[in-house]
Design a protein around this motif. Structure first.
Motif, PDB file in Angstrom:
ATOM      1  N   LEU A  11       0.819  -1.208   0.000  1.00 57.64           N
ATOM      2  CA  LEU A  11       0.000   0.000   0.000  1.00 57.64           C
ATOM      3  C   LEU A  11       0.855   1.262   0.000  1.00 57.64           C
ATOM      4  O   LEU A  11       0.493   2.268  -0.624  1.00 57.64           O
ATOM      5  N   GLY A  12       1.995   1.220   0.694  1.00 57.09           N
ATOM      6  CA  GLY A  12       2.885   2.377   0.720  1.00 57.09           C
ATOM      7  C   GLY A  12       3.418   2.694  -0.663  1.00 57.09           C
ATOM      8  O   GLY A  12       3.571   3.869  -1.028  1.00 57.09           O
ATOM      9  N   GLY A  51      -3.099  13.570   2.577  1.00 52.32           N
ATOM     10  CA  GLY A  51      -3.285  12.240   3.146  1.00 52.32           C
ATOM     11  C   GLY A  51      -2.829  12.147   4.592  1.00 52.32           C
ATOM     12  O   GLY A  51      -1.996  12.922   5.043  1.00 52.32           O
ATOM     13  N   ILE A  52      -3.379  11.174   5.304  1.00 49.94           N
ATOM     14  CA  ILE A  52      -3.081  11.027   6.734  1.00 49.94           C
ATOM     15  C   ILE A  52      -1.850  10.176   6.992  1.00 49.94           C
ATOM     16  O   ILE A  52      -1.381  10.086   8.125  1.00 49.94           O
ATOM     17  N   ALA A  61      -4.403   3.300   7.233  1.00 53.47           N
ATOM     18  CA  ALA A  61      -4.162   4.721   6.967  1.00 53.47           C
ATOM     19  C   ALA A  61      -3.631   4.920   5.550  1.00 53.47           C
ATOM     20  O   ALA A  61      -3.969   5.911   4.881  1.00 53.47           O
ATOM     21  N   SER A  62      -2.807   3.995   5.075  1.00 50.33           N
ATOM     22  CA  SER A  62      -2.290   4.090   3.711  1.00 50.33           C
ATOM     23  C   SER A  62      -3.420   3.949   2.696  1.00 50.33           C
ATOM     24  O   SER A  62      -3.462   4.669   1.689  1.00 50.33           O
ATOM     25  N   ILE A  66      -4.534   6.745  -0.078  1.00 53.52           N
ATOM     26  CA  ILE A  66      -4.691   6.506  -1.522  1.00 53.52           C
ATOM     27  C   ILE A  66      -6.004   7.099  -2.010  1.00 53.52           C
ATOM     28  O   ILE A  66      -6.060   7.797  -3.036  1.00 53.52           O
ATOM     29  N   VAL A  67      -7.082   6.847  -1.267  1.00 50.93           N
ATOM     30  CA  VAL A  67      -8.392   7.381  -1.641  1.00 50.93           C
ATOM     31  C   VAL A  67      -8.383   8.902  -1.594  1.00 50.93           C
ATOM     32  O   VAL A  67      -8.911   9.578  -2.490  1.00 50.93           O
ATOM     33  N   GLN A  68      -7.765   9.474  -0.548  1.00 49.45           N
ATOM     34  CA  GLN A  68      -7.701  10.928  -0.430  1.00 49.45           C
ATOM     35  C   GLN A  68      -6.967  11.558  -1.611  1.00 49.45           C
ATOM     36  O   GLN A  68      -7.394  12.578  -2.161  1.00 49.45           O
TER      37      GLN A  68
END
Length: 212
Positions: free
Chosen positions: A134-135, A155-156, A192-193, A197-199
């Motif tokens: 995901l990173g 992103g968070i 959170a990753s 991605i969505v953000q």
């Protein structure tokens, strides 16, 4: 977020070292490569041997090369000594960003190797691989957006947050905390990753819509 608050402080802290290295003919690119090599030693040698605390310590020390090389490149001495051109600056940025991905992958791969083997905690190994997967998407989405002229810097869970949280948890487990602490941190980082991605995709989508 962490980058914004910490980079200015560390830049001031490491400026004397950056000037000292430049005065001795060391280039920013050399520091970038050396820093990545040091991180990989901690991640792919010490982590797989189960030395989580010492591996974390080595990685943390060499991770500061990411601040030192940037500080060196921005100092006037770098341009005067090496006739640094715009092309050199762009190459340095490309090299730094590329090796950041190598270093990040090494950290999670090293944890996965240990916990899939002698660490006997495949759930943690899976969490590490999930974070690595995901990173890489988080980084790719931003890079692709910027290559198309869009801003995806949001992103968070940006790189600094993911790396710091992972290393702190790994180091504490190396000092004796139960491994489940690292599992929880990795799962939270993976979530959170995914949100990041969505953000980032939503931010780019909004910019595309605004251009219509």
């Amino acid at each position: 977020m962490l980058n914004q608050y910490a980079r200015g402080l560390f830049t001031r802290l490491f400026t004397p070292l950056a000037r000292w290295l430049l005065a001795r003919g060391v280039t920013p690119d050399q520091v970038t490569v050396a820093g990545t090599a040091g991180v990989l030693v901690g991640a792919l040698v010490l982590f797989p041997l189960g030395h989580l605390f010492w591996g974390t310590l080595v990685i943390a020390v060499f991770a500061f090369a990411d601040v030192v090389d940037g500080t060196m490149a921005r100092l006037p001495e770098a341009s005067r000594r090496r006739q640094r051109t715009e092309a050199d600056t762009r190459w340095g940025s490309f090299l730094d960003s590329s090796l950041d991905r190598v270093a990040d992958g090494g950290v999670f791969a090293g944890l996965a190797v240990w916990f899939f083997t002698a660490g006997a905690a495949p759930a943690i190994g899976t969490g590490a691989l999930l974070c690595m997967f995901l990173g890489s998407i988080v980084s790719y989405v931003r890079a692709k957006a910027e290559s198309l002229g869009y801003d995806a810097q949001t992103g968070i869970a940006e790189r600094a947050e993911r790396l710091v949280a992972t290393l702190v948890a790994a180091g504490l487990v190396g000092l004796g905390l139960p491994p489940v602490v690292l599992l929880v941190v990795l799962l939270l980082l993976a979530a959170a990753s995914a949100v990041t991605i969505v953000q980032r995709m939503a931010r780019v989508r909004a910019q595309v819509t605004a251009q219509r």
